[in-house]
Design a protein around this motif. Sequence first.
Motif, short mmCIF file in Angstrom:
data_model
loop_
_atom_site.label_atom_id
_atom_site.label_comp_id
_atom_site.label_asym_id
_atom_site.label_seq_id
_atom_site.Cartn_x
_atom_site.Cartn_y
_atom_site.Cartn_z
N ALA A 1 -1.41 9.13 -0.40
CA ALA A 1 -2.93 9.02 -0.45
C ALA A 1 -3.06 10.08 -1.88
CB ALA A 1 -3.49 9.69 0.47
N CYS A 2 -2.28 9.87 -2.81
CA CYS A 2 -2.54 11.06 -4.15
C CYS A 2 -3.83 10.58 -4.67
CB CYS A 2 -1.50 10.45 -5.25
SG CYS A 2 0.34 10.84 -4.56
N THR A 3 -4.34 11.40 -5.15
CA THR A 3 -6.06 11.40 -5.44
C THR A 3 -6.39 10.37 -6.29
OG1 THR A 3 -5.99 13.36 -6.28
CG2 THR A 3 -6.89 13.34 -3.92
N PHE A 4 -5.53 10.46 -7.54
CA PHE A 4 -5.67 9.94 -8.64
C PHE A 4 -5.16 8.49 -8.85
CE2 PHE A 4 -2.02 12.25 -8.63
CZ PHE A 4 -0.58 11.29 -9.24
N CYS A 5 -4.47 7.92 -7.77
CA CYS A 5 -3.77 6.70 -7.59
C CYS A 5 -4.54 5.67 -6.82
CB CYS A 5 -2.49 6.82 -6.99
SG CYS A 5 -1.62 5.46 -6.84
N GLY B 1 0.77 -1.19 -0.09
CA GLY B 1 0.01 -0.08 -0.05
C GLY B 1 0.86 1.28 -0.03
N CYS B 2 0.31 2.36 0.36
CA CYS B 2 1.12 3.73 0.53
C CYS B 2 0.25 4.65 1.30
CB CYS B 2 1.05 4.32 -1.12
SG CYS B 2 2.26 5.74 -1.28
N ALA B 3 1.10 5.50 2.08
CA ALA B 3 0.41 6.36 2.98
C ALA B 3 0.28 7.74 2.24
CB ALA B 3 1.33 6.66 4.17
#
Length: 370
Positions: A114-118, A110-112
């Motif tokens: 939080a890019c809105t398009f990803c 996962g990833c923290a």
Amino acid sequence: MQDLYSQSLADLEQYCTRLAVSTVHAKTLYRRLFKDFDTTPWTTPGLPHGLAEQMPHDMRCTTASIAEESQSRYDGTVKFLVRMEDGSLVESVLMPEKKRITLCLSSQVGCAMACTFCHTGRMGLKRNLTAGEIAAQVVLAQRWIRDHAAWREERGYPGFAAISNIVFMGMGEPLDNIDEVSQALRILSDPMGLNLSLRKISVSTAGHLDGLKILLERFPKVSLALSLHATTERERSQLMPINRRWPIGTILDYLRNFYQQRDDDACLLVQYTVIRGVNDTLDHADRMVELLRGVPVKLNLIPLNEVEPSRFQSPEPESLQRFRDHLNAAGVRVMIRYSKGQDIAAACGQLVVSAEKRRLSPSAEAVTIS
Ligand code: SF4
């Protein structure tokens, strides 16, 4: 019990010293591990008895495995769903081209950011990957190439073919996991092991300044990619929340200074996902030219890969070309890059494991940039 894939050659040399055997055996072990993909390298004939006896009690290879693979019908791209020992799933993507084979790696579950398009950003961060789990993705992919003669032949590598380039552009923000990524870089670039030159390893960041400073101090020769995606602080903060902590102006000032102090031809790879009606006007292009002034860059324009659920759309082909031509005319080295493996959801921003994908629903909040 330590993970063998997480050991640098220097670590194994220290281990040999602790066991009072010559450090030359560390090189043998490393070659067996990363060139022959032997997961029990202590069985190699000729190793000192004490080392061969003790090592299986102290170390073993993490048992990452390929849980699923899907291959693009169009370009030979292969997406691997890799299951880690604790059941965590990450994705890595093998991209064959004429003169190189690139593997895109994940650095986190996962990833923290939080890019809105990803899509990956919507999963949130589950955990960091260890250096061994990062290296294991390379070992698995390299073994897959070795075992798939038909794929090699079809792609024009009839004999042996090795991964030549690595990009840290899979799941996760690599600089948010800087210590494990650093150790992975030592392992991947060791001539006794996978032997990938640092210049052929690209670490991508959304703009994590703390991690960037550590990375460039430890590995000034590594290639760097910056995900830009917007041309004002306000717009970027809306698309990429990390920009609120480290504004793009600050990141680019730091990088301008870094590249100005170098005496080689290294340059920054800038990735710009082009989103219809959001960041694709000629005003955006003009602002980008100003923003990047003084930084040696190669710019990749990546038309957004539309995946459900998403409120964002790919740009119109004509507006994308106009955008590119405008940047070109301003002297920017720019290319449109169409992501590989689009039919298997292996393209940029599409990496999200299947189970999570089912959980996701369209974002309730529309992002409007005016
Ligand atoms: S674009 Fe990269 S940094 Fe942003 S959420 Fe996705 S994986 Fe994380």
